[in-house]
Design a protein around this motif. Structure first.
Motif, PDB file in Angstrom:
ATOM      1  N   PRO A 157     -75.130  32.499   7.918  1.00 13.50           N
ATOM      2  CA  PRO A 157     -75.923  32.593   8.441  1.00 13.50           C
ATOM      3  C   PRO A 157     -76.612  32.598  10.394  1.00 13.50           C
ATOM      4  CG  PRO A 157     -76.506  30.209   7.324  1.00 13.50           C
ATOM      5  CD  PRO A 157     -75.252  30.457   7.776  1.00 13.50           C
ATOM      6  N   VAL A 158     -77.496  33.839  10.060  1.00  6.05           N
ATOM      7  CA  VAL A 158     -77.113  34.462  11.720  1.00  6.05           C
ATOM      8  C   VAL A 158     -78.792  34.431  12.095  1.00  6.05           C
ATOM      9  CG1 VAL A 158     -77.318  35.948  13.095  1.00  6.05           C
ATOM     10  CG2 VAL A 158     -75.455  35.329  12.161  1.00  6.05           C
ATOM     11  N   ASP A 159     -79.755  34.058  12.495  1.00  2.00           N
ATOM     12  CA  ASP A 159     -80.968  34.200  12.354  1.00  2.00           C
ATOM     13  C   ASP A 159     -81.194  35.562  13.273  1.00  2.00           C
ATOM     14  OD1 ASP A 159     -83.455  34.354  14.240  1.00  2.00           O
ATOM     15  OD2 ASP A 159     -83.946  33.066  15.268  1.00  2.00           O
ATOM     16  N   ILE A 160     -81.633  36.946  12.643  1.00  2.00           N
ATOM     17  CA  ILE A 160     -81.431  37.787  12.557  1.00  2.00           C
ATOM     18  C   ILE A 160     -83.060  38.581  13.103  1.00  2.00           C
ATOM     19  CG2 ILE A 160     -79.238  38.728  11.022  1.00  2.00           C
ATOM     20  CD1 ILE A 160     -81.966  39.565   9.510  1.00  2.00           C
ATOM     21  N   SER A 161     -83.466  37.552  13.562  1.00  2.00           N
ATOM     22  CA  SER A 161     -85.119  37.723  13.267  1.00  2.00           C
ATOM     23  C   SER A 161     -86.059  38.882  14.166  1.00  2.00           C
ATOM     24  CB  SER A 161     -86.230  36.669  13.125  1.00  2.00           C
ATOM     25  OG  SER A 161     -86.041  35.663  14.481  1.00  2.00           O
ATOM     26  N   THR A 162     -85.264  38.154  15.412  1.00  2.00           N
ATOM     27  CA  THR A 162     -86.027  38.892  16.913  1.00  2.00           C
ATOM     28  C   THR A 162     -85.404  40.277  16.524  1.00  2.00           C
ATOM     29  OG1 THR A 162     -85.845  36.514  17.917  1.00  2.00           O
ATOM     30  CG2 THR A 162     -85.433  39.492  19.378  1.00  2.00           C
ATOM     31  N   LEU A 163     -84.301  40.247  16.804  1.00  2.00           N
ATOM     32  CA  LEU A 163     -83.267  41.765  16.519  1.00  2.00           C
ATOM     33  C   LEU A 163     -83.707  42.912  15.341  1.00  2.00           C
ATOM     34  CD1 LEU A 163     -81.176  43.827  17.346  1.00  2.00           C
ATOM     35  CD2 LEU A 163     -79.681  42.358  16.125  1.00  2.00           C
ATOM     36  N   LYS A 164     -84.046  42.422  14.351  1.00  2.00           N
ATOM     37  CA  LYS A 164     -85.070  43.023  12.898  1.00  2.00           C
ATOM     38  C   LYS A 164     -85.724  43.504  13.487  1.00  2.00           C
ATOM     39  CE  LYS A 164     -85.812  42.618   7.962  1.00  2.00           C
ATOM     40  NZ  LYS A 164     -86.392  41.727   6.888  1.00  2.00           N
ATOM     41  N   ALA A 165     -87.042  42.872  14.448  1.00  2.00           N
ATOM     42  CA  ALA A 165     -88.048  43.553  14.469  1.00  2.00           C
ATOM     43  C   ALA A 165     -88.333  44.893  15.606  1.00  2.00           C
ATOM     44  CB  ALA A 165     -89.028  42.157  14.748  1.00  2.00           C
ATOM     45  N   ALA A 166     -87.086  44.313  16.295  1.00  2.00           N
ATOM     46  CA  ALA A 166     -86.976  45.517  17.275  1.00  2.00           C
ATOM     47  C   ALA A 166     -86.173  47.028  16.839  1.00  2.00           C
ATOM     48  CB  ALA A 166     -85.966  44.795  18.504  1.00  2.00           C
TER      49      ALA A 166
ATOM     50  N   GLN B  74     -79.685  48.576  27.331  1.00  2.00           N
ATOM     51  CA  GLN B  74     -81.672  48.353  26.219  1.00  2.00           C
ATOM     52  C   GLN B  74     -81.583  47.821  25.428  1.00  2.00           C
ATOM     53  OE1 GLN B  74     -82.973  51.507  24.585  1.00  2.00           O
ATOM     54  NE2 GLN B  74     -85.310  50.219  24.151  1.00  2.00           N
ATOM     55  N   TRP B  75     -80.388  47.135  24.361  1.00  2.00           N
ATOM     56  CA  TRP B  75     -80.327  46.440  24.253  1.00  2.00           C
ATOM     57  C   TRP B  75     -78.967  45.517  23.352  1.00  2.00           C
ATOM     58  CZ3 TRP B  75     -82.551  46.891  18.900  1.00  2.00           C
ATOM     59  CH2 TRP B  75     -83.990  48.007  19.141  1.00  2.00           C
ATOM     60  N   ARG B  76     -78.610  44.854  24.979  1.00  2.00           N
ATOM     61  CA  ARG B  76     -77.596  43.857  24.640  1.00  2.00           C
ATOM     62  C   ARG B  76     -78.746  42.613  24.993  1.00  2.00           C
ATOM     63  NH1 ARG B  76     -74.327  43.071  30.191  1.00  2.00           N
ATOM     64  NH2 ARG B  76     -72.615  41.361  29.663  1.00  2.00           N
ATOM     65  N   ASN B  77     -79.688  42.162  25.771  1.00  2.00           N
ATOM     66  CA  ASN B  77     -80.023  41.065  24.791  1.00  2.00           C
ATOM     67  C   ASN B  77     -80.695  40.835  23.489  1.00  2.00           C
ATOM     68  OD1 ASN B  77     -79.683  40.084  27.903  1.00  2.00           O
ATOM     69  ND2 ASN B  77     -81.842  40.908  28.189  1.00  2.00           N
ATOM     70  N   LEU B  78     -80.931  41.028  22.870  1.00  2.00           N
ATOM     71  CA  LEU B  78     -81.285  41.168  21.656  1.00  2.00           C
ATOM     72  C   LEU B  78     -79.417  41.003  20.966  1.00  2.00           C
ATOM     73  CD1 LEU B  78     -83.979  44.035  20.729  1.00  2.00           C
ATOM     74  CD2 LEU B  78     -83.540  41.573  21.027  1.00  2.00           C
ATOM     75  N   LEU B  79     -78.773  41.801  21.339  1.00  2.00           N
ATOM     76  CA  LEU B  79     -77.414  41.658  20.347  1.00  2.00           C
ATOM     77  C   LEU B  79     -76.808  40.361  20.821  1.00  2.00           C
ATOM     78  CD1 LEU B  79     -76.638  45.690  20.752  1.00  2.00           C
ATOM     79  CD2 LEU B  79     -77.496  44.526  18.883  1.00  2.00           C
ATOM     80  N   GLU B  80     -76.463  40.316  22.107  1.00  2.00           N
ATOM     81  CA  GLU B  80     -75.259  38.928  21.876  1.00  2.00           C
ATOM     82  C   GLU B  80     -75.148  37.653  21.628  1.00  2.00           C
ATOM     83  OE1 GLU B  80     -75.284  38.964  26.595  1.00  2.00           O
ATOM     84  OE2 GLU B  80     -72.941  40.565  26.414  1.00  2.00           O
TER      85      GLU B  80
END
Length: 210
Positions: free
Chosen positions: A20-29, A80-86
């Motif tokens: 499992p991976v926490d996708i919550s923040t990335l998914k919302a964006a 733009q997305w690096r902090n969300l993706l990493e």
């Protein structure tokens, strides 16, 4: 004669669950991305293949040469997305334990309801070495993937390595989008295959386009 390029023996021949991976923040964006941004990014994407049909992409990182995974570059969206993706990338690959892991390709893939990715294999030499990893962000019960000789339903928030060198396809038979974070990953400390430099030299001598 140049040896036929062989696959990385560390790659899966089917499907390898990574947890499992926490996708919550990335998914919302991702769900907040305007349609016009999807259209602009998809129009500029470097991975333009007929088998992808109408699947749209936002590409963050991509290889410099389809014959060699060792060179890659950031596209404008990466900053733009690096902090969300990493954080998501790091969680997904934590089980590999590579001290110097590299992500040569990173992208979002959005398949609309009724969409299809036609049967194919990732035939380019640069696809033979990195692990191919999916992190589903949104899906529905009608999304069916075929990897490793079997139909599969990949749940959201579960990272999985897939066999990209065998025949694979996807269809979205549901009524909502299927959006995956898809990326490649390899160990920079793993010895390079014996075939790589002779292969690249033979391509150069033959004038094969990158």
């Amino acid at each position: 004669m140049t040896a036929r390029p062989a696959a990385n023996p560390r790659k899966t021949g089917g499907v390898r669950p990574l947890g499992p991976v926490d996708i919550s923040t990335l998914k919302a964006a991702v769900l907040a991305i305007p349609e016009d941004v999807w259209e602009v990014e998809n129009a500029a994407k470097p991975n333009r293949f007929d088998v992808l049909d109408t699947t749209r992409h936002i590409v963050f990182r991509f290889i410099d040469d389809t014959r060699d995974w060792r060179g890659s570059h950031d596209l404008p969206a990466w900053a733009q997305w690096r902090n969300l993706l990493e954080p998501v990338l790091a969680q997904a690959v934590s089980n590999y334990g590579y001290a110097r892991g590299v992500f040569p390709r990173v992208m979002l893939a959005r398949m609309s309801a009724g969409g299809i990715i036609h049967p194919h294999i990732d035939a380019g030499p640069a696809a033979k070495w990195p692990h191919k990893i999916h992190v589903p962000l949104t899906t529905n019960p009608g999304v069916v993937s075929f990897f490793g000789g079997a139909e599969r339903r990949l749940p959201a928030g579960e990272a999985v390595e897939v066999d990209n060198l065998g025949p694979h396809w996807v269809r979205n038979g549901g009524d909502s989008d299927r959006i995956h974070l898809i990326f490649e990953y390899y160990d920079a400390d793993q010895p390079e295959p014996d075939w790589l430099e002779p292969f690249l030299l033979s391509c150069s001598l033959a004038g094969v386009a990158r």
